[in-house]
Scaffold this active site. Structure first.
Site, short mmCIF file in Angstrom:
data_model
loop_
_atom_site.label_atom_id
_atom_site.label_comp_id
_atom_site.label_asym_id
_atom_site.label_seq_id
_atom_site.Cartn_x
_atom_site.Cartn_y
_atom_site.Cartn_z
CB CYS A 131 -13.75 20.33 -17.62
SG CYS A 131 -15.35 20.22 -18.42
CG HIS A 238 -13.96 24.06 -21.26
ND1 HIS A 238 -14.18 23.48 -22.49
CD2 HIS A 238 -14.58 23.25 -20.35
CE1 HIS A 238 -14.89 22.37 -22.33
NE2 HIS A 238 -15.13 22.20 -21.05
#
Ligand code: A2P
Length: 338
Positions: A131, A238
């Site tokens: 990710c 994130h």
């Protein structure tokens, strides 16, 4: 088309079901939700129906056309080849196959052409990147093309959703003052943990090295990368502080133009309006948000930027379903295009 989602009861698996429904809808004729024995008797919701979760053995025997895997590296190592041998194309979200030189590591906007150039008509395994890597390379790719990225220094601020359900529950329990199972050895609420994934012999964590290895495999093996990966008590996505050194001179105006013109990237960079990317805004969206563009005034040809994305969507499920769309666009499986 018959599609298995391995890890369907998990954090990423749940978003895979959601993104599959949004982007593929009725093209998924049969959905096979797969999980461990712990989930026997459970159902998942897909296209308005409750579908019973099955085990891996049963799923392989059903010979799905495609299987999206997000059930951890061990499960992928053992089971992805069994599916591939049965003729299934596996899109694997774990780190098990990413650095295998015989496996593609794909971000469709960047190197999707590799999928189109490879014959998957008899099954195979395609790796979905980490990710943190996906969102960083999405921002780097157009700049690398224009200025040649030489070196990247990245610090991540990673959502607990990347660790899975247990981590989200730990954060909630701590916020509510409840006792519960722990995904992290320390408290995460009101804290910052400078360790994502396991420590390696070189003192870096595996998450940090994934950023190094995978960026090079996807973009260019000549790029030097160094990373610090940090877990923060956040659920929406994130964030990354990225320092990029180019081989040539650049202008901020052109960088803005390049990023604005990049599909999948959204520029949010207006200090005068206090506008910059945030996980709260990225949550539930498929784009990678880039902002805080600044010259690194300590050395030439170097840029600072702030990159945010929903790690469960573009960082995992959306990227995997986009890979699936590339295959379907090629007419794989045979009937899927029609
Ligand atoms: P289960 O719910 O039955 O444990 P998360 O990362 O959010 O914790 O989710 C992990 C996902 O991977 C879950 O769907 C989990 O199923 C699945 N999973 C974990 N280990 C296995 C296994 N050995 N076989 C099949 N599925 C597994």
């Amino acid at each position: 088309m018959k599609v298995a989602v391995v890890g369907a009861t998990g954090m990423v698996g749940g978003v895979m079901l959601q993104v599959l429904e949004e982007r593929m809808g009725a093209k998924v004729g049969t959905l096979l939700p797969v999980a461990s024995e712990r989930s026997a008797g459970k159902t998942v919701r897909f296209m308005g129906q409750d579908i019973a979760v099955i085990g891996l053995e049963e799923a392989v025997k059903a010979k799905p056309d495609l299987a999206l895997f997000s059930a951890g590296g061990g499960t992928s190592l053992e089971w992805a080849p069994k599916f591939a041998d049965a003729g299934t194309i596996v899109i694997d979200n774990s780190s098990a196959w990413r650095m295998d030189p015989d496996k593609l590591l794909i971000v469709p906007e960047i190197n999707g052409h590799l999928v189109e150039e490879t014959d998957f008509s008899r099954g195979g395994i395609i790796a979905n990147p980490n990710c943190s890597t996906i969102q960083m390379v999405m921002a780097l790719a157009p700049l690398h093309k224009r200025y040649t990225v030489q070196r990247v220094v990245v610090s991540t601020y990673q959502s607990v959703t990347g660790t899975g359900m247990k981590a989200v529950r730990q954060l909630e329990d701590e916020r509510q003052g409840r006792e519960g199972e722990k995904a992290y050895p320390y408290r995460i609420d009101g804290n910052v943990l400078a360790r994502c994934d396991v420590f390696l012999d070189n003192g870096y964590t595996k998450e940090e090295m994934k950023l190094v290895w995978e960026t090079r495999k996807i973009l260019d093996p000549a790029i030097r990368v160094t990373a610090t990966a940090v877990r923060v008590p956040v659920t929406g996505g994130h964030s990354e502080a990225v320092n990029v050194q180019f081989a040539t001179e650049y202008t901020l105006e052109e960088v803005r133009r390049l990023l604005r013109a990049t599909p999948g990237v959204e520029l949010v960079d207006a200090p005068e309006m206090d506008a910059y990317p945030m996980p709260l805004h990225a949550n539930g969206k498929d784009s990678v948000f880039v902002g805080r563009l600044r010259r690194d005034e300590s050395q030439p040809n170097t840029l600072n930027m702030w990159v945010v994305a929903d790690n469960l969507r573009k960082g995992a499920a959306t990227n995997a379903v986009q890979i699936m769309e590339l295959l379907v666009g090629q007419g794989i499986p045979q009937a899927a295009k029609a």
